[in-house]
Design a protein around this motif. Structure first.
Motif, PDB file in Angstrom:
ATOM      1  N   LEU A 101     -36.014  63.822  24.204  1.00 12.88           N
ATOM      2  CA  LEU A 101     -36.652  64.900  25.037  1.00 12.88           C
ATOM      3  C   LEU A 101     -36.222  64.532  26.610  1.00 12.88           C
ATOM      4  O   LEU A 101     -36.713  63.633  27.103  1.00 12.88           O
ATOM      5  N   THR A 102     -35.472  65.412  26.963  1.00 16.51           N
ATOM      6  CA  THR A 102     -34.883  65.218  28.522  1.00 16.51           C
ATOM      7  C   THR A 102     -35.475  66.474  29.264  1.00 16.51           C
ATOM      8  O   THR A 102     -35.133  67.613  28.551  1.00 16.51           O
ATOM      9  N   ALA A 103     -35.781  66.299  30.385  1.00 14.04           N
ATOM     10  CA  ALA A 103     -36.012  67.610  31.294  1.00 14.04           C
ATOM     11  C   ALA A 103     -35.535  67.207  32.484  1.00 14.04           C
ATOM     12  O   ALA A 103     -35.725  66.267  33.417  1.00 14.04           O
ATOM     13  N   GLU A 117     -37.418  61.542  31.301  1.00 13.88           N
ATOM     14  CA  GLU A 117     -37.082  61.544  29.634  1.00 13.88           C
ATOM     15  C   GLU A 117     -38.450  61.366  28.869  1.00 13.88           C
ATOM     16  O   GLU A 117     -39.400  60.688  29.557  1.00 13.88           O
ATOM     17  N   ARG A 118     -38.628  61.741  27.759  1.00  9.68           N
ATOM     18  CA  ARG A 118     -39.758  61.355  26.953  1.00  9.68           C
ATOM     19  C   ARG A 118     -39.080  60.848  25.433  1.00  9.68           C
ATOM     20  O   ARG A 118     -38.501  61.707  24.905  1.00  9.68           O
ATOM     21  N   LYS A 119     -39.207  59.526  25.003  1.00  7.63           N
ATOM     22  CA  LYS A 119     -38.701  58.891  23.850  1.00  7.63           C
ATOM     23  C   LYS A 119     -40.008  58.879  22.856  1.00  7.63           C
ATOM     24  O   LYS A 119     -40.852  58.994  23.043  1.00  7.63           O
ATOM     25  N   THR A 128     -46.956  71.421  23.026  1.00  6.59           N
ATOM     26  CA  THR A 128     -46.451  71.888  21.757  1.00  6.59           C
ATOM     27  C   THR A 128     -45.104  71.629  21.325  1.00  6.59           C
ATOM     28  O   THR A 128     -44.580  70.905  20.484  1.00  6.59           O
ATOM     29  N   VAL A 129     -44.184  71.251  22.498  1.00  5.69           N
ATOM     30  CA  VAL A 129     -42.734  70.961  22.654  1.00  5.69           C
ATOM     31  C   VAL A 129     -42.810  69.578  22.058  1.00  5.69           C
ATOM     32  O   VAL A 129     -42.162  69.109  21.149  1.00  5.69           O
ATOM     33  N   THR A 149     -40.500  64.787  17.975  1.00  3.16           N
ATOM     34  CA  THR A 149     -40.739  63.453  17.971  1.00  3.16           C
ATOM     35  C   THR A 149     -40.032  62.867  16.492  1.00  3.16           C
ATOM     36  O   THR A 149     -39.236  63.696  15.719  1.00  3.16           O
ATOM     37  N   GLY A 150     -40.106  61.545  16.349  1.00  5.43           N
ATOM     38  CA  GLY A 150     -39.400  61.001  15.170  1.00  5.43           C
ATOM     39  C   GLY A 150     -38.039  61.035  15.217  1.00  5.43           C
ATOM     40  O   GLY A 150     -37.283  60.455  15.839  1.00  5.43           O
TER      41      GLY A 150
END
Length: 133
Positions: A101-103, A131-133, A89-90, A95-96
Motif C-alpha cells: 500500500l502506497t499513499a 508506504e506500508r508493507k 479498514t483499508v 495485507t498478505g
C-alpha cells in the motif's frame, strides 16, 4: 466507530453517494484543488453517518505493483476519527498477497499515517509519499 462501506470504482451506487462531496468546492480545496478520479481499477472505502450520507472516503487504485491512495477526504467534524477508521479498514484489507500500500499523503496527515504503520519514502512541500508493507 464510523460505518464503512466499500464500492467498486464504477458501481452505480458510488456516484450518488460521493457526488455531493467530490463536487463541493470546500472538499476540492481540502484536496488542494486536485479532482477526484475513479475507474475499474479503483475500490472506494466510504465512511457514512447514521443518515447514510458520505462523510469521508479513501479511493484505492489497484495497480500491478502497488495499491495507491492518491486522494482522500474526511469532514471537519470528527475528521481524525473518520480518517483513522477509513485507514484501519483499508490496512486490514490490504495485507498478505496484495501489493504493498502506497499513499500520497497531505503533510498535515503525516503523523496519522505513521501511527497506522506507514513510513516516508519521499517528501515534497504539500505531500509525502508513504508506504506500508
Amino acid at each position: 466507530m464510523t460505518h464503512i462501506i466499500q464500492l467498486e470504482g464504477t458501481d452505480k451506487q458510488l456516484y450518488p453517494l460521493i457526488g455531493p462531496l467530490v463536487m463541493n468546492p470546500d472538499v476540492l480545496r481540502y484536496n488542494n484543488r486536485y479532482p477526484f478520479k475513479t475507474g475499474k481499477k479503483f475500490r472506494w472505502y466510504i465512511a457514512v453517518n447514521k443518515q447514510n450520507e458520505a462523510i469521508g472516503f479513501i479511493p484505492i487504485e489497484n495497480k500491478a505493483s502497488e495499491c495507491l491512495i492518491n486522494n482522500y477526504y474526511a469532514q471537519k467534524e470528527g475528521h481524525d476519527e473518520i480518517l483513522t477508521d477509513l485507514l484501519q479498514t483499508v490496512c486490514a484489507d490490504y495485507t498478505g498477497d496484495t501489493p504493498h500500500l502506497t499513499a500520497l499523503v497531505q503533510t498535515v496527515h503525516k503523523e496519522l499515517f505513521i501511527r497506522l504503520g506507514f513510513s516516508t519514502i519521499k517528501e515534497w512541500k504539500l505531500y509525502i509519499k508513504m508506504e506500508r508493507k
